[in-house]
Design a protein around this motif. Structure first.
Motif, mmCIF file in Angstrom:
data_model
loop_
_atom_site.group_PDB
_atom_site.id
_atom_site.type_symbol
_atom_site.label_atom_id
_atom_site.label_comp_id
_atom_site.label_asym_id
_atom_site.label_seq_id
_atom_site.Cartn_x
_atom_site.Cartn_y
_atom_site.Cartn_z
ATOM 1 N N THR A 58 134.437 -40.728 106.295
ATOM 2 C CA THR A 58 135.112 -39.454 106.405
ATOM 3 C C THR A 58 134.149 -38.727 107.430
ATOM 4 O O THR A 58 132.928 -38.931 107.436
ATOM 5 C CB THR A 58 134.969 -38.520 105.298
ATOM 6 O OG1 THR A 58 135.854 -39.199 104.323
ATOM 7 C CG2 THR A 58 135.546 -37.088 105.488
ATOM 8 N N LYS A 59 134.828 -38.400 108.685
ATOM 9 C CA LYS A 59 134.011 -37.592 109.717
ATOM 10 C C LYS A 59 134.200 -36.113 109.354
ATOM 11 O O LYS A 59 135.231 -35.751 109.162
ATOM 12 C CB LYS A 59 134.755 -38.199 111.070
ATOM 13 C CG LYS A 59 134.353 -37.410 112.364
ATOM 14 C CD LYS A 59 134.931 -38.118 113.590
ATOM 15 C CE LYS A 59 136.394 -37.815 113.832
ATOM 16 N NZ LYS A 59 136.815 -38.232 114.949
ATOM 17 N N ILE A 60 133.023 -35.655 109.700
ATOM 18 C CA ILE A 60 132.813 -34.076 109.704
ATOM 19 C C ILE A 60 132.425 -33.819 111.041
ATOM 20 O O ILE A 60 131.627 -33.995 111.701
ATOM 21 C CB ILE A 60 131.684 -33.539 108.768
ATOM 22 C CG1 ILE A 60 131.726 -34.244 107.378
ATOM 23 C CG2 ILE A 60 131.600 -32.126 108.855
ATOM 24 C CD1 ILE A 60 132.900 -34.043 106.677
ATOM 25 N N LYS A 61 133.383 -32.758 111.705
ATOM 26 C CA LYS A 61 133.265 -32.302 112.771
ATOM 27 C C LYS A 61 133.190 -30.813 113.104
ATOM 28 O O LYS A 61 134.039 -30.215 112.739
ATOM 29 C CB LYS A 61 134.239 -32.723 113.939
ATOM 30 C CG LYS A 61 134.253 -32.624 115.215
ATOM 31 C CD LYS A 61 135.289 -33.310 116.408
ATOM 32 C CE LYS A 61 134.932 -33.292 117.524
ATOM 33 N NZ LYS A 61 135.824 -33.957 118.458
ATOM 34 N N LYS A 62 132.208 -30.420 113.710
ATOM 35 C CA LYS A 62 132.082 -29.032 113.999
ATOM 36 C C LYS A 62 131.353 -28.872 115.360
ATOM 37 O O LYS A 62 130.427 -29.074 115.854
ATOM 38 C CB LYS A 62 130.891 -28.425 112.977
ATOM 39 C CG LYS A 62 130.546 -26.923 113.389
ATOM 40 C CD LYS A 62 131.759 -26.173 112.943
ATOM 41 C CE LYS A 62 131.301 -24.443 113.090
ATOM 42 N NZ LYS A 62 132.422 -23.789 112.847
ATOM 43 N N GLY A 63 132.638 -28.403 116.187
ATOM 44 C CA GLY A 63 132.005 -28.245 117.745
ATOM 45 C C GLY A 63 132.009 -29.720 118.171
ATOM 46 O O GLY A 63 132.706 -30.745 118.080
ATOM 47 N N SER A 64 130.799 -30.000 118.880
ATOM 48 C CA SER A 64 130.388 -31.254 119.303
ATOM 49 C C SER A 64 129.743 -32.103 118.404
ATOM 50 O O SER A 64 129.490 -33.291 118.718
ATOM 51 C CB SER A 64 129.641 -31.121 120.811
ATOM 52 O OG SER A 64 128.501 -30.318 120.355
ATOM 53 N N ALA A 65 129.419 -31.440 117.401
ATOM 54 C CA ALA A 65 128.582 -32.194 116.264
ATOM 55 C C ALA A 65 129.622 -33.042 115.259
ATOM 56 O O ALA A 65 130.206 -32.534 114.924
ATOM 57 C CB ALA A 65 127.774 -31.297 115.582
ATOM 58 N N VAL A 66 129.164 -34.423 115.245
ATOM 59 C CA VAL A 66 129.845 -35.307 114.344
ATOM 60 C C VAL A 66 128.971 -35.946 113.536
ATOM 61 O O VAL A 66 127.875 -36.275 113.666
ATOM 62 C CB VAL A 66 130.528 -36.317 115.182
ATOM 63 C CG1 VAL A 66 131.417 -37.274 114.146
ATOM 64 C CG2 VAL A 66 131.598 -35.755 116.029
ATOM 65 N N LEU A 67 129.295 -35.501 112.190
ATOM 66 C CA LEU A 67 128.359 -36.225 111.168
ATOM 67 C C LEU A 67 129.146 -36.855 110.177
ATOM 68 O O LEU A 67 130.504 -36.861 109.813
ATOM 69 C CB LEU A 67 127.582 -34.974 110.426
ATOM 70 C CG LEU A 67 126.741 -34.142 111.200
ATOM 71 C CD1 LEU A 67 126.260 -32.861 110.351
ATOM 72 C CD2 LEU A 67 125.579 -34.773 111.588
ATOM 73 N N PHE A 68 128.487 -37.781 109.190
ATOM 74 C CA PHE A 68 129.030 -38.523 108.173
ATOM 75 C C PHE A 68 128.342 -38.358 106.936
ATOM 76 O O PHE A 68 127.269 -38.041 106.813
ATOM 77 C CB PHE A 68 129.230 -39.920 108.736
ATOM 78 C CG PHE A 68 129.901 -40.129 109.998
ATOM 79 C CD1 PHE A 68 131.312 -40.255 109.832
ATOM 80 C CD2 PHE A 68 129.195 -40.221 110.983
ATOM 81 C CE1 PHE A 68 131.965 -40.560 111.262
ATOM 82 C CE2 PHE A 68 129.808 -40.290 112.306
ATOM 83 C CZ PHE A 68 131.147 -40.451 112.371
ATOM 84 N N TYR A 69 129.087 -38.231 105.703
ATOM 85 C CA TYR A 69 128.561 -38.201 104.587
ATOM 86 C C TYR A 69 127.569 -39.511 104.193
ATOM 87 O O TYR A 69 127.914 -40.421 104.199
ATOM 88 C CB TYR A 69 129.525 -37.935 103.298
ATOM 89 C CG TYR A 69 130.348 -36.774 103.344
ATOM 90 C CD1 TYR A 69 129.858 -35.637 103.006
ATOM 91 C CD2 TYR A 69 131.615 -36.927 103.667
ATOM 92 C CE1 TYR A 69 130.318 -34.389 103.014
ATOM 93 C CE2 TYR A 69 132.381 -35.571 103.594
ATOM 94 C CZ TYR A 69 131.786 -34.271 103.360
ATOM 95 O OH TYR A 69 132.184 -33.006 103.228
ATOM 96 N N ARG A 70 126.197 -38.973 103.856
ATOM 97 C CA ARG A 70 125.404 -40.126 103.574
ATOM 98 C C ARG A 70 125.733 -40.966 102.494
ATOM 99 O O ARG A 70 125.782 -42.196 102.270
ATOM 100 C CB ARG A 70 124.056 -39.502 103.372
ATOM 101 C CG ARG A 70 123.024 -40.479 102.878
ATOM 102 C CD ARG A 70 121.692 -39.856 103.015
ATOM 103 N NE ARG A 70 121.024 -39.417 103.963
ATOM 104 C CZ ARG A 70 120.441 -39.896 105.094
ATOM 105 N NH1 ARG A 70 120.192 -41.274 104.875
ATOM 106 N NH2 ARG A 70 120.011 -39.336 106.311
#
Length: 75
Positions: free
Chosen positions: A42-54
């Motif tokens: 799963t990709k989490i995107k907020k603005g230009s930040a892209v994070l993934f659940y550890r």
């Protein structure tokens, strides 16, 4: 610890960046992109930040070692 440090600690504990996830899984960028596209990660995107659940990355790494043994026994 102030509020900002607490939030950074939380982010580091719960999420990974794209490059951290690729390095942790020891896969190519193409392979990682394929996993994200197929919905395996799963990709989490907020603005230009892209994070993934550890936890997803860690679980995927554990699953992949079993799959490698099954489908690539010669390695």
């Amino acid at each position: 610890m102030n509020r900002q440090e607490e939030l950074l600690a939380f982010l580091n504990r719960e999420f990974m960046s794209r490059q951290e996830a690729i390095d942790y899984l020891e896969v190519s960028k193409q392979c990682f992109h394929s996993l994200v596209t197929r919905g395996k990660i799963t990709k989490i995107k907020k603005g230009s930040a892209v994070l993934f659940y550890r936890y997803e990355i860690e679980n995927r790494q554990q699953d992949s070692s079993g799959l490698r043994k099954k489908y690539r026994p010669f390695q």
